[in-house]
Design an enzyme around this catalytic site. Structure first.
Site, PDB file in Angstrom:
ATOM      1  N   GLU A   1       0.843  -1.193   0.000  1.00 41.94           N
ATOM      2  CA  GLU A   1       0.000   0.000   0.000  1.00 41.94           C
ATOM      3  C   GLU A   1       0.879   1.244   0.000  1.00 41.94           C
ATOM      4  O   GLU A   1       2.103   1.150  -0.202  1.00 41.94           O
ATOM      5  CB  GLU A   1      -0.988  -0.014   1.178  1.00 41.94           C
ATOM      6  CG  GLU A   1      -0.465  -0.615   2.468  1.00 41.94           C
ATOM      7  CD  GLU A   1       0.497   0.253   3.240  1.00 41.94           C
ATOM      8  OE1 GLU A   1       0.051   1.008   4.116  1.00 41.94           O
ATOM      9  OE2 GLU A   1       1.711   0.145   2.985  1.00 41.94           O
TER      10      GLU A   1
ATOM     11  N   GLU B   1       4.198   1.455   1.569  1.00 39.51           N
ATOM     12  CA  GLU B   1       5.230   0.651   0.908  1.00 39.51           C
ATOM     13  C   GLU B   1       5.741  -0.519   1.755  1.00 39.51           C
ATOM     14  O   GLU B   1       6.890  -0.919   1.621  1.00 39.51           O
ATOM     15  CB  GLU B   1       6.411   1.533   0.481  1.00 39.51           C
ATOM     16  CG  GLU B   1       5.984   2.734  -0.348  1.00 39.51           C
ATOM     17  CD  GLU B   1       7.142   3.442  -1.005  1.00 39.51           C
ATOM     18  OE1 GLU B   1       7.237   3.348  -2.238  1.00 39.51           O
ATOM     19  OE2 GLU B   1       7.938   4.061  -0.299  1.00 39.51           O
TER      20      GLU B   1
END
Length: 794
Positions: free
Chosen positions: A428, A431
């Site tokens: 997401e 990271e």
């Protein structure tokens, strides 16, 4: 002749300069391919010939009276920075001796016509009659590498030169006054700092230092006064670098500064004036606009890097020198959106074209981040970074800026990849984790709808229908996938969105099963695994930003108090939020730098995100604009993170002020600009009307359930549609009565040239208690899947 080759090869490998930049600059012209940064009162990384390629660590003065003191400008003086002009990235640095004996005033610009940084110096005596001696010290890091640099002295057209090179990149440092002594050395052994620090005198004069970590030193001969100009030129040959430096000096500093400032003032005058929306009469607005422009490359037009800094750079060596001077598609689209907000549509268009040029033709996506030429740095897959370029293309289409059709070459393949891989994202926006992310789903739904609009315009009705179906399905299941009802974080608030769910909360019982689904958190000491229902972030606000959910939606309202209780931090500037609880990306508790683990600190861009939510909820975002203005440092730069606890003066950490993480963060400046525009428009600038109309006004929901290899379904209700989906030609072999009767049929491609094949079952196709059983035959490979699948019917 000097003393020949320096001793001490190969020299020490040092970290980069501090990431807490006080200024960044470049000219507005494409002919000058050089960028400078400022920190701790000196010029730090200088980038050439691209904005992703640092070539120096720092350029500073060493000061001594020859007998009683030695000062390094960066470490020993008090620093102040200000802009020479409020609408130009030209800086005045004032560095003052702590004992009040002298002051150095510098002006820093680049030559609009050349690859040259110019630094005008004035040495001012305060308590002494006799001026101290000045020495310039330059630490080359050509092509982002400290090792393998070559240095030597030269004379060119009557100017004393200090040169360094690596491969085919050369830099040349000269001055408007002569050098009375010059030397090249290896760092920590024979460099000028080591020489002067020992006895306050420059004793060495080495002609060269080869193939190592080198430093250049020159004693300035100030017989004609206390003012001089340093010129740092770059080129593909030594002669080109020296020619550029000498030519810029010959034009005269005042004239070059006039041209440089005029270029920036002209750019600012071309923008939408949003000053009245700010709390500081447009001060940060125009600085933010210039900062974003300064992060664009001049060879790869439209390529904006995330930051001209290397977070905690003093701890980072060559092996991990990517820093933030890379392209992240997410940050790039945020910047492009800000360009649209301030009426620089051409910059946004350049960003889109650059994204098209770096898209992977094999997959239709983008790397997690990459160098300007498209080479991946990190190779993670983040669905928001696949979705956001689609949204940007649609926004440019809606405002009439597009001068070409990106549908077939960029939008279509990206949308198909998004639909195939989602709804679970491998990473997401922070990271780190895989799962169902509210933030990723928000922009994913938005992108699918935008792509459907494009498909309809291109008479691909079947594909438009498919993309809308997928968008509606994701939008209808966001709460099933990401909203917990067994939260334990805040008493009385058991329901809230999760940061990211590894397993759908709706598929688990509510007797504690979800609390046993653990998410790994790698950036805290020793690592940690935390229940997915016990991690919250502000990603759910993106659902409101794009128009997927209403600001007063019950799930949004349920999450706000949990988010605020856990992550909101009060500062003298106003509220700011941390990314998520249990985050470890930030300085450690004692203020020492992040080294792979730490304590997550607060991010000013999240104050902007909250401001956008407050506007969507009908409230004035002015307090959040003022807070962001306060978070900016004296150079007008917004940090990635601010310190969020008690001050640690010894480490320069103060509540609400920037940390050693990236400053500036282009995304933060983009968020501020968009919040100014949103306030003027009385509507969130990033909101997509088609999305808001479909999901907030019309409350569109879908009964479709999609089952595919990367998103299996365990059960459906009889009133739901079921779609089996594969990504290669297949024949479906299935039964709904325990194989008493068997069906075998080819699956249908959703639209030509999509590679997506489906078989759909309408509501009522199955009987409760009698499961669907199926397998696949792959005709192109001439083989069976070799296993059966079962979906229960409720």
């Amino acid at each position: 002749m000097g003393d020949g080759e320096a001793f001490g090869w190969p020299g020490l490998s040092l970290g980069w300069a501090s990431a807490a930049k006080q200024g960044v600059g470049t000219s507005t012209t494409a002919t000058s391919r050089v960028w400078f940064t400022l920190a701790q009162g000196v010029v730090t990384e200088v980038y050439y010939p691209r904005v992703d390629t640092p070539c120096t660590r720092d350029l500073q003065l060493l000061v001594t009276d020859g007998s009683s003191f030695f000062h390094e400008e960066r470490r020993h003086l008090q620093h102040h920075v200000e802009l020479i002009d409020p609408r130009a990235l030209a800086y005045r640095l004032i560095n003052t001796d702590q004992d009040g004996r002298y002051r150095i005033v510098k002006r820093v610009i680049t030559d609009p016509d050349a690859d040259v940084v110019l630094v005008h110096h004035r040495l001012e005596p305060l308590q002494v009659e006799r001026l101290p001696r000045l020495y310039v010290l330059l630490a080359p890091r050509i092509a982002g590498q400290g090792s393998g640099n070559f240095a030597h002295v030269a004379t060119h057209r009557g100017h004393d030169m200090l040169l360094a090179c690596r491969d085919d990149v050369f830099l040349a440092l000269t001055a408007s006054c002569p050098f009375s002594r010059r030397s090249c050395g290896f760092v920590g052994a024979s460099d000028g700092w080591t020489d002067l620090h020992s006895d306050y005198c420059m004793n060495w004069a080495f002609d060269s230092a080869s193939d190592g970590n080198v430093a250049l030193t020159g004693e300035l001969e100030l017989s004609d006064g206390a003012e001089f100009v340093l010129a740092l030129g770059f080129g593909r040959t030594a002669e080109a670098a020296m020619d550029a430096a000498v030519a810029s000096l010959a034009k005269g500093y005042a004239e070059v500064e006039r041209q440089y400032v005029a270029g920036w003032r002209e750019y600012c005058a071309s923008l939408e004036d949003l000053s009245q929306q700010s709390g500081d009469s447009g001060r940060l607005y125009y600085r933010s606009a210039m900062v974003l422009r300064a992060h664009e490359d001049k060879t790869f037009r439209g390529a904006f890097v995330a930051s001209l800094s290397i977070p905690w750079g003093e701890t980072v060596h060559d092996a991990s020198a990517g820093g933030y001077h890379l392209v992240w598609p997410r940050d790039l689209v945020q910047i492009a959106g800000a360009c649209l907000a301030m009426d620089d549509g051409q910059a946004a268009l350049r960003a889109l074209k650059y994204l098209e040029s770096t898209q992977d033709p094999a997959t239709g996506g983008w790397a997690q981040n990459f160098w300007l030429d498209g080479r991946p740095f990190w190779r993670g897959v983040q669905l928001d970074e696949i979705a956001m370029p689609i949204v940007l293309a649609w926004r440019l289409h809606r405002v009439g800026v597009l001068d070409h059709d990106p549908y077939l070459t960029m939008v279509r393949p990206a949308a198909l990849l998004l639909a195939r891989v989602g709804p679970v994202t491998p990473q997401e926006r922070w990271e780190e984790n895989t799962g169902y992310s509210p933030a990723t789903l928000a922009v994913g739904v938005t992108a699918l709808l935008c792509a459907a609009e494009f498909a309809a315009l291109h008479d691909e009705g079947d594909l438009a229908h498919y993309l809308r179906d997928v968008a509606d399905t994701w939008a209808s299941h966001i709460e099933d996938w990401t909203f917990t009802r067994c939260g334990e974080l805040v008493p009385g608030h058991a329901t809230h969105y999760e940061r990211i769910a590894l397993v759908q909360p709706a598929s688990l019982d509510h007797a504690g099963a979800e609390c046993r689904v653990l998410q790994p958190i790698a950036n805290v000491a020793g690592g940690r695994r935390v229940s997915q229902c016990c991690i919250v972030d502000g990603g759910f606000l993106e659902l409101v930003r794009y128009g997927v959910r209403a600001a007063d939606g019950p799930h949004v309202l349920a999450t706000l108090p949990v988010y605020d209780e856990l992550l909101r931090v009060g500062t003298p500037c106003g509220p700011v939020w941390r990314r998520y609880n249990h985050d470890g990306y930030g300085e450690k508790a004692d203020g020492t730098p992040y080294d792979g683990t730490g304590v997550g600190r607060a991010w000013p861009l999240l104050t902007g995100e909250r401001g956008h939510y407050e506007l969507a909820a009908g409230r004035d975002p002015a307090p959040y604009l003022r807070a962001m203005e306060c978070f900016a440092n004296e150079g007008g730069l917004l940090p990635e993170q601010v310190w969020d606890t008690a001050d640690i003066p010894a480490r320069g950490l103060s509540l609400g002020r920037g940390t050693g993480a990236a400053t500036p963060l282009a995304w933060a400046h983009a968020e501020y600009i968009k919040l100014c525009r949103s306030r003027r428009d009385s509507q969130v600038f990033d909101l997509i009307p088609e999305v808001h109309e479909r999901y907030v006004r019309n409350r569109t929901r879908s009964d479709l359930v999609i089952c595919k290899f990367n998103h299996k379904v365990r059960a459906i209700r009889t009133d739901q549609r079921l779609r089996l989906e594969v990504h290669a030609p297949a024949e479906l072999h299935w039964t709904r009565d325990g194989w008493t009767s068997v069906h075998h049929e080819p699956m249908t491609e959703v639209a030509p040239r999509t590679g997506i094949y489906v078989r759909e079952f309408p509501p009522g196709s199955f009987t409760p208690g009698r499961p669907l059983e199926f397998t696949f035959y792959w005709p192109q490979e001439g083989r069976w899947e070799g296993r059966n699948f079962v979906i229960a019917v409720l």
